[in-house]
Design an enzyme around this catalytic site. Structure first.
Site, PDB file in Angstrom:
ATOM      1  NE  ARG A   1      -9.969  32.745 -29.355  1.00 15.91           N
ATOM      2  CZ  ARG A   1     -10.569  34.017 -29.759  1.00 15.91           C
ATOM      3  NH1 ARG A   1     -11.276  34.654 -28.811  1.00 15.91           N
ATOM      4  NH2 ARG A   1     -11.053  34.255 -30.995  1.00 15.91           N
TER       5      ARG A   1
ATOM      6  CG  HIS B   1     -16.491  33.780 -30.659  1.00 18.24           C
ATOM      7  ND1 HIS B   1     -15.422  33.775 -31.527  1.00 18.24           N
ATOM      8  CD2 HIS B   1     -16.033  34.402 -29.828  1.00 18.24           C
ATOM      9  CE1 HIS B   1     -14.575  34.463 -30.993  1.00 18.24           C
ATOM     10  NE2 HIS B   1     -14.842  34.916 -30.203  1.00 18.24           N
TER      11      HIS B   1
ATOM     12  CB  CYS C   1     -15.313  34.125 -24.409  1.00 17.41           C
ATOM     13  SG  CYS C   1     -16.813  35.271 -24.685  1.00 17.41           S
TER      14      CYS C   1
ATOM     15  NE  ARG D   1     -14.624  39.196 -33.462  1.00 20.24           N
ATOM     16  CZ  ARG D   1     -14.575  39.253 -32.164  1.00 20.24           C
ATOM     17  NH1 ARG D   1     -14.690  40.374 -31.341  1.00 20.24           N
ATOM     18  NH2 ARG D   1     -14.008  38.227 -31.629  1.00 20.24           N
TER      19      ARG D   1
ATOM     20  CD  GLN E   1     -13.212  32.516 -26.244  1.00 17.19           C
ATOM     21  OE1 GLN E   1     -12.755  33.487 -26.823  1.00 17.19           O
ATOM     22  NE2 GLN E   1     -12.571  31.994 -25.252  1.00 17.19           N
TER      23      GLN E   1
ATOM     24  CG  ASP F   1     -20.403  36.160 -23.920  1.00 14.52           C
ATOM     25  OD1 ASP F   1     -19.483  37.036 -23.533  1.00 14.52           O
ATOM     26  OD2 ASP F   1     -20.864  35.798 -24.729  1.00 14.52           O
TER      27      ASP F   1
END
Ligand code: CP
Ligand code: NVA
Length: 303
Positions: free
Chosen positions: A286, A130, A258, A103, A133, A218
């Site tokens: 996830r 991402h 998310c 990440r 996700q 988001d």
């Protein structure tokens, strides 16, 4: 050639659909208490240069369930932060671990790591994408409603990494994506460009959400944009996904986020904690989606 997962485009449509089926199967196996350890004695390296709750915990738990272990490398803990080249780091980690999750800020960093790694590298979020996700979000849709093909998804808010990953998903899985952002916060043109006309951009949230099957948002200020927070709160006025906006979507529309969420900003409390919200399923998924991803990458790479 090692197969990595830096964006959804690293998988074919068939591979994604199979992975979602497999995630459902792995979820059932876990519920039945079946032991399944394809990573026995194997280690997963996790280089995190940004904060995380869900991504970190879901990968760590996935490695434990699979009979292996995850090694979390926080910013400042390794020589990466002191300037050891990512190419050297990739070589060393490849000699000891079965896969690497990274990440980071610039997408170039995770690409650079992958270029030099002989074990699969998974993008655990970069400034551009991402993709992990999205696997969980698609899984959540499939569980609640079935196929994503042909549905209408409304993205409301920032044209950020999550928005880019939804754009990749709509091209691979053939659904339409209506993106509403304030002027100046649009997604990157090259990522949302779509010859088939599946993606439409708006500056009015209502235009995007009208009759949508799924409404997604988001945070307005992603990790690394903390200094812009107040300017963004001002710029995104009117973009809160609230009950009135959700009413313009289909009556059976779902809401996704998310997480982490900032109630009162990108989403109202009544929506995120309301009946149409599936955010907790997304978060749990996830784990199941990433187990399917890990299993796929380990098998593809003969590990
Ligand atoms: N959604 C998500 O990636 O959450 P974390 O930042 O907590 O990992
Ligand atoms: N867009 C957000 C997603 C967090 C999971 C960020 O990059 O901070």
């Amino acid at each position: 050639m090692t197969r990595h997962f830096l964006s959804l485009n690293d998988l074919s449509t068939t591979e994604i659909l199979r992975m979602l089926d497999r995630a459902i199967e792995l979820k059932k196996m876990l519920a039945r208490g079946e032991l399944y350890e394809p990573m026995r004695n194997g280690a997963l390296a996790m280089i995190f240069e940004k904060s995380s709750t869900r991504t970190r915990v879901s990968f760590e738990v996935a490695a434990i369930h699979f009979g292996g272990n995850a090694i979390f490398i926080a910013p400042g803990d390794s020589h990466v932060a002191r300037g050891e080249p990512l190419s050297d780091t990739a070589r060393v980690l490849s000699s000891m671990t079965r896969a690497i999750v990274m990440r980071t800020h610039s997408h170039d960093r995770v690409s650079e790591l992958a270029r030099h790694s002989t074990v699969p590298v998974i993008n655990g979020l970069s400034d551009l994408f991402h993709p992990c996700q999205l696997l969980a979000d698609l899984l959540t849709w499939v569980e609640h409603r079935g196929s994503v093909s042909g549905i209408e998804v409304a993205w409301v808010g920032d044209g950020n990494n999550m928005c880019h990953s939804w754009a990749n998903a709509c091209k691979l899985l053939d659904f339409s994506l209506r993106i509403a952002t304030p002027a100046g916060y649009e997604p990157i043109e090259g990522i949302v460009h779509d010859k088939s006309g599946r993606i439409t951009l708006f500056n009015d949230p209502r235009a995007a959400v009208e009759n949508a099957d799924l409404v997604v948002t988001d945070t307005w200020a992603s990790m690394g944009q903390e200094d812009e927070k107040q300017a963004r709160i001002d710029a995104f006025a009117g973009f809160t996904v609230d009950g009135a906006l959700m009413k313009t979507a289909r009556s059976d529309a779902l809401f996704m986020h998310c997480l982490p969420a900032y109630r009162g900003y990108e989403v109202s409390t009544e929506v995120i904690d309301g009946a149409q919200s599936v955010v907790w399923d997304q978060a749990e998924n996830r784990l199941h989606a990433q187990k399917a991803l890990l299993e796929f990458l380990l098998r593809e790479n003969g590990r």
